[in-house]
Design a protein around this motif. Structure first.
Motif, PDB file in Angstrom:
ATOM      1  N   SER A   6       0.815  -1.066  -0.119  1.00 10.76           N
ATOM      2  CA  SER A   6      -0.094   0.036  -0.215  1.00 10.76           C
ATOM      3  C   SER A   6       0.799   1.429  -0.057  1.00 10.76           C
ATOM      4  O   SER A   6       2.113   1.137   0.203  1.00 10.76           O
ATOM      5  CB  SER A   6      -0.924   0.050   1.248  1.00 10.76           C
ATOM      6  OG  SER A   6      -0.024  -0.060   2.263  1.00 10.76           O
ATOM      7  N   THR A   7       0.120   2.505  -0.331  1.00 15.23           N
ATOM      8  CA  THR A   7       1.074   3.625  -0.348  1.00 15.23           C
ATOM      9  C   THR A   7       0.078   4.686  -0.035  1.00 15.23           C
ATOM     10  O   THR A   7      -1.232   4.632  -0.040  1.00 15.23           O
ATOM     11  CB  THR A   7       1.700   3.895  -1.646  1.00 15.23           C
ATOM     12  OG1 THR A   7       2.340   5.032  -1.443  1.00 15.23           O
ATOM     13  CG2 THR A   7       0.742   4.038  -2.635  1.00 15.23           C
ATOM     14  N   ARG A  48      -4.618   8.069  -0.422  1.00 13.73           N
ATOM     15  CA  ARG A  48      -4.398   6.656  -0.124  1.00 13.73           C
ATOM     16  C   ARG A  48      -4.897   5.969  -1.440  1.00 13.73           C
ATOM     17  O   ARG A  48      -5.728   6.418  -2.163  1.00 13.73           O
ATOM     18  CB  ARG A  48      -4.959   6.368   1.051  1.00 13.73           C
ATOM     19  CG  ARG A  48      -4.575   6.578   2.188  1.00 13.73           C
ATOM     20  CD  ARG A  48      -5.205   5.887   3.460  1.00 13.73           C
ATOM     21  NE  ARG A  48      -4.657   6.471   4.708  1.00 13.73           N
ATOM     22  CZ  ARG A  48      -3.402   6.122   5.244  1.00 13.73           C
ATOM     23  NH1 ARG A  48      -2.751   4.953   4.900  1.00 13.73           N
ATOM     24  NH2 ARG A  48      -2.906   6.518   6.423  1.00 13.73           N
ATOM     25  N   HIS A 100       3.177  -7.181   5.255  1.00 14.83           N
ATOM     26  CA  HIS A 100       2.519  -5.948   4.433  1.00 14.83           C
ATOM     27  C   HIS A 100       3.743  -4.920   4.334  1.00 14.83           C
ATOM     28  O   HIS A 100       4.463  -4.780   5.283  1.00 14.83           O
ATOM     29  CB  HIS A 100       1.614  -5.293   5.345  1.00 14.83           C
ATOM     30  CG  HIS A 100       0.874  -4.114   4.642  1.00 14.83           C
ATOM     31  ND1 HIS A 100      -0.101  -4.525   3.654  1.00 14.83           N
ATOM     32  CD2 HIS A 100       0.973  -2.977   4.481  1.00 14.83           C
ATOM     33  CE1 HIS A 100      -0.701  -3.309   3.056  1.00 14.83           C
ATOM     34  NE2 HIS A 100       0.073  -2.364   3.895  1.00 14.83           N
ATOM     35  N   HIS A 102       4.194  -1.029   3.280  1.00 15.08           N
ATOM     36  CA  HIS A 102       3.461   0.434   3.045  1.00 15.08           C
ATOM     37  C   HIS A 102       4.567   1.112   2.889  1.00 15.08           C
ATOM     38  O   HIS A 102       5.449   1.467   3.629  1.00 15.08           O
ATOM     39  CB  HIS A 102       2.720   0.903   4.359  1.00 15.08           C
ATOM     40  CG  HIS A 102       2.067   1.861   4.150  1.00 15.08           C
ATOM     41  ND1 HIS A 102       1.113   2.225   3.511  1.00 15.08           N
ATOM     42  CD2 HIS A 102       2.117   3.281   4.713  1.00 15.08           C
ATOM     43  CE1 HIS A 102       0.474   3.347   3.377  1.00 15.08           C
ATOM     44  NE2 HIS A 102       1.265   4.111   4.383  1.00 15.08           N
TER      45      HIS A 102
END
Length: 118
Positions: A6-7, A48, A100, A102
């Motif tokens: 994710s970012t 996001r 995960h 990020h």
């Protein structure tokens, strides 16, 4: 947290999340001289990406390409050409196939910062 990538992007110039910023995700081959396009996304109102960026989570080298020049032009900031920062590439490695990753980005027209988040 489920495994994935994710970012999010924060606009330090305006003190807001960077909404509608275009991001491309690329996977590099082992030699690093060829890239495979994985997907292109836009950030939401909170800066996001709403979905997991990797549908197949595997070890390797990846690159997120952030189109910060286009974003700041859309915000009406007068910038001289060529832009100091137009596209910001962040190349990083995923060394395990669980967990995960990020990768946040803090931006201005003249600088950026990143780190591995949680």
């Amino acid at each position: 947290m489920t495994k994935g990538l994710s970012t999010h992007v924060l606009d330090l110039t305006h003190g807001i999340p960077a909404a509608n910023l275009k991001i491309e995700l690329w996977k590099l081959n082992q030699s690093g001289n060829e890239k495979e396009h994985v997907q292109t996304v836009l950030t939401n109102e909170q800066g996001r990406v709403e979905t997991n960026l990797l549908s197949k989570f595997e070890s390797g080298t990846y690159e997120l390409l952030f189109y910060v020049g286009d974003y700041f032009k859309e915000k009406g900031i007068q910038l001289k050409e060529p832009l100091f920062l137009n596209q910001v590439p962040l190349r990083f490695g995923i060394c395990k196939e669980s967990g995960h990753y990020h990768v946040p980005l803090l931006i201005s027209p003249w600088g950026y910062q990143t780190y591995r988040g949680s």
